[in-house]
Design a protein around this motif. Structure first.
Motif, short mmCIF file in Angstrom:
data_model
loop_
_atom_site.label_atom_id
_atom_site.label_comp_id
_atom_site.label_asym_id
_atom_site.label_seq_id
_atom_site.Cartn_x
_atom_site.Cartn_y
_atom_site.Cartn_z
N ASN A 147 13.80 33.05 38.64
CA ASN A 147 14.76 32.28 37.82
C ASN A 147 14.22 30.90 37.46
O ASN A 147 14.98 29.99 37.18
N LYS A 148 12.92 30.74 37.46
CA LYS A 148 12.34 29.45 37.12
C LYS A 148 11.17 29.62 36.17
O LYS A 148 10.51 30.66 36.16
N THR A 149 10.92 28.56 35.40
CA THR A 149 9.77 28.57 34.52
C THR A 149 9.47 27.14 34.10
O THR A 149 10.17 26.20 34.47
N ILE A 171 10.81 36.62 29.51
CA ILE A 171 12.27 36.66 29.58
C ILE A 171 12.78 37.59 28.47
O ILE A 171 12.35 37.47 27.31
N ASP A 172 13.68 38.49 28.82
CA ASP A 172 14.30 39.35 27.81
C ASP A 172 15.39 38.54 27.10
O ASP A 172 16.40 38.18 27.70
N PRO A 173 15.19 38.20 25.82
CA PRO A 173 16.15 37.33 25.11
C PRO A 173 17.57 37.89 25.08
O PRO A 173 18.53 37.13 25.24
N SER A 174 17.70 39.20 24.91
CA SER A 174 19.05 39.76 24.79
C SER A 174 19.83 39.63 26.10
O SER A 174 21.03 39.35 26.09
N LEU A 175 19.16 39.82 27.22
CA LEU A 175 19.82 39.70 28.52
C LEU A 175 20.18 38.25 28.81
O LEU A 175 21.22 37.96 29.40
N LEU A 176 19.31 37.32 28.39
CA LEU A 176 19.59 35.90 28.62
C LEU A 176 20.76 35.44 27.76
O LEU A 176 21.65 34.73 28.24
N ASP A 207 23.53 37.73 31.36
CA ASP A 207 23.45 38.83 32.32
C ASP A 207 22.38 38.50 33.37
O ASP A 207 21.21 38.86 33.21
N PHE A 208 22.80 37.81 34.41
CA PHE A 208 21.83 37.35 35.41
C PHE A 208 21.16 38.53 36.11
O PHE A 208 19.93 38.55 36.28
N SER A 209 21.91 39.51 36.51
CA SER A 209 21.35 40.64 37.25
C SER A 209 20.33 41.39 36.41
O SER A 209 19.22 41.71 36.87
N GLY A 210 20.70 41.70 35.15
CA GLY A 210 19.77 42.40 34.27
C GLY A 210 18.53 41.56 34.00
O GLY A 210 17.40 42.07 33.99
N PHE A 211 18.75 40.27 33.72
CA PHE A 211 17.64 39.34 33.48
C PHE A 211 16.70 39.32 34.68
O PHE A 211 15.47 39.42 34.55
#
Length: 613
Positions: free
Chosen positions: A515-517, A561-566, A570-574
């Protein structure tokens, strides 16, 4: 034949030899540091005939050659005396006794508040004769003018500034203990009625000093330099441990070479110093002199190993490639002079490699220790390290060390093996993989526990993302091309701390590297504690950004990072999706598959708050 002798010598004899220059100090011994309380306690021990511990000396004239200097306070005429023995243990005690008992000048020491002071030491003869219980009070120190003052120095409570004052107040100067003839003649002339009492003092106190025997251990000159240095460190438990650099510096000084100047430089002698040249490159600013000596040792031992193999030697006859302490201590000056300039160039080449792998900021270097074999390999290979096949193998080895987290703690053995195996691997098509490549493993669950930048794998993954082309979400440029200071690039949360806490996500999960970048300060200020769906739109439409969704999605994808999940918050999917992507680039960097096993529990990092606004 025994390499040491033990005996006892009169204290006076030892001090005489120090004053004559027959006993001196090896230059790796640090300066004299005892304070006033320690000095008085030492005098009390001798006056009560208590043991003060043994002294260890080294017989001079052997293969263990060191730069030497007289004991502090002793002034010698150059070339008048040949040194016979060097002090390995007992410097503080012997220096204290020399300054108190043999020199006619104040002792420069420190008081209980660590302030620098000058002291002359005396016995109150009357108190000393009251018995052992009063001896401690009988020993005093007066200032450099031979007065004792109180009330911030305004009031003189004891004045011993002349011989007559010493006689009248019956205080005996400690610098007359070993030879009191002149003082005794003066006392007789001043007041012969005091002489019988003084004679009792001489018999009960002064003779303790004159007859005192000190246990002595003498190492024979046949001892190797490594053995001498090891013994010194074992007995020097009370002081600050000496570094390899200090010991080698003293050894080279005996051959007229100033290693300290060569490394640190000297304006006085117009020497630039290698450390300055290295530190001018930010990624090398933390390189220590011992690191550099280890690199010299690797190169020298590798060269000797090849010579041994060419001569037909085998097994234990072949020199091992080593950067261990004993190997560094045995480095001849000729080896240092052969490799030093080349190794500086090797470190510079190592910086080129690191920059090509995405490193810009020294605080994200995974291991300083891994730079030693890296620079040494670069030194040996020269420009060949840029050949694609060789470069790929070096990069694989490097990232295996990082993600395998193999360069923490004591790594001297690994450094030597990697230097040897890596050069064999890159130069021989059928060469075996180095031990670090073979041993490296990365558990997928380690991503869940990587939370702080103190972890090498955490820092490595942060940089690896940038090497793969990660772009800043505000500036839209590749992070490796941005100025870290101007843009204040740092590690920040993707789902902000405030958001994941509001949504019932634990710190252990939310603070994971997944969860970091890398995010610029400007972007992170706008993110604050908002949901991704909210801050993404604000960033995209910002007057200084003005990006389309496609452009923004490209930036997010560069961080895996999957843009659609972000955008869907959707934290779990991301989290699950990004974890898979991160594992993929780790596998690519290491050149081997990441295999999940249930038998090994990955280490836990402590939680770290990256300071989301």
């Amino acid at each position: 034949m025994s390499l040491f002798d033990s005996t006892k010598l009169p204290l006076k004899s030892i001090l005489d030899q120090i004053v004559e220059g027959k006993i001196q100090l090896p230059d790796f011994q640090r300066g004299w540091i005892w304070d006033d309380e320690h000095i008085r306690s030492l005098l009390l021990s001798i006056a009560r005939d208590f043991p003060i511990g043994s002294i260890m000396l080294l017989e001079a004239g052997g293969a263990s050659r060191f730069q030497i200097r007289p004991v502090e306070g002793v002034e010698l005429i150059a070339g008048t005396t040949k040194v016979e023995r060097l002090i390995l243990d007992g410097q503080q005690r012997l220096t204290s006794l020399i300054q108190v008992l043999r020199l006619n000048k104040p002792v420069k020491t420190r008081d209980s508040q660590k302030r620098e002071v000058e002291r002359f030491y005396y016995f109150s003869i009357e108190k000393a004769l009251l018995g052992n219980s009063n001896l401690e009070e009988a020993i005093i120190g007066v200032d450099g003018s031979k007065t004792l003052r109180r009330n911030f120095g305004r009031e003189v409570v004891l004045d011993l500034s002349t011989r007559e004052m010493e006689f009248s107040q019956f205080y005996f100067p400690c610098n007359q203990i070993l030879n009191s003839d002149v003082w005794e003649e003066g006392l007789m002339a001043y007041d012969q009625n005091k002489f019988p009492l003084y004679m009792r003092f001489r018999s009960s106190i002064l003779n303790k000093f004159r007859e005192y025997l000190v246990p002595l251990i003498e190492l024979k000159k046949e001892n190797t330099k490594e053995a001498v240095c090891l013994v010194f460190e074992k007995v020097n438990t009370g002081g600050v441990p000496l570094s390899v650099f200090e010991l080698v510096t003293a050894s080279y000084a005996a051959d007229g070479f100033n290693l300290r100047d060569d490394w640190y430089g000297s304006a006085e002698r117009n020497v630039e110093g290698r450390s300055r040249k290295l530190a001018s490159r930010p990624l090398l600013k933390e390189i220590e002199p011992t690191d550099f000596l280890q690199g010299i040792s690797l190169l020298n031992s590798y060269k000797v190993r090849l010579q041994d193999l060419a001569a037909g030697r085998s097994g234990k006859e072949v020199t091992a490639v080593s950067a261990k302490r004993e190997q560094v201590l045995s480095l001849p000056l000729s080896a240092y002079q052969e490799w030093a300039d080349k190794l500086v160039d090797g470190f510079v080449e190592a910086v080129r490699f690191l920059r090509m792998e995405g490193f810009r900021n020294p605080k994200y270097l995974p291991y300083r220790s891994q730079l030693v074999p890296l620079a040494s390999v670069m030194t040996w290979l020269g420009e060949r390290w840029l050949e694609p096949m060789i470069y790929d193998k070096i990069a694989r080895w490097f990232w295996c060390g990082v993600f395998g987290e193999l360069y923490g703690g004591a790594v001297e053995t690994r450094i030597g093996l990697d230097m040897q195996d890596l050069l064999t691997w890159v130069q021989q098509p059928d060469g075996q993989e180095p031990a670090t490549v073979v041993a490296a493993g990365f558990q997928p669950s380690r991503l869940d526990t990587l939370r702080t930048r103190t972890s090498a794998a955490y820092r490595g993954l942060y940089v690896l993302l940038q090497r793969e082309g990660a772009k800043d979400i505000f500036w839209k440029a590749r992070i490796v091309d941005l100025d870290y200071d101007d843009c204040a690039i740092d590690i920040h949360h993707i789902f902000p701390t405030a958001w994941f806490r509001r949504n019932g996500i634990s710190n252990r999960v939310g603070n994971s590297i997944v969860n970091k970048t890398a995010i610029s300060y400007k972007a992170n200020r706008m993110i604050g504690g908002k949901a991704p769906s909210q801050y993404l739109e604000q960033l995209r439409t910002h007057p200084q950004v003005q990006a389309s969704r496609v452009e923004q999605d490209e930036v997010l994808s560069s961080h895996l990072i999957d843009p659609s999940l972000l955008r869907a918050d959707d934290f779990s999917g991301f989290y699950d999706r990004r974890k898979v992507e991160l594992i993929n680039i780790i596998e690519k960097a290491m050149g081997k598959a990441v295999i999940a096993t249930a038998s090994e529990v990955p280490p836990e990092d402590l939680d770290e708050d990256e300071g989301d606004e």
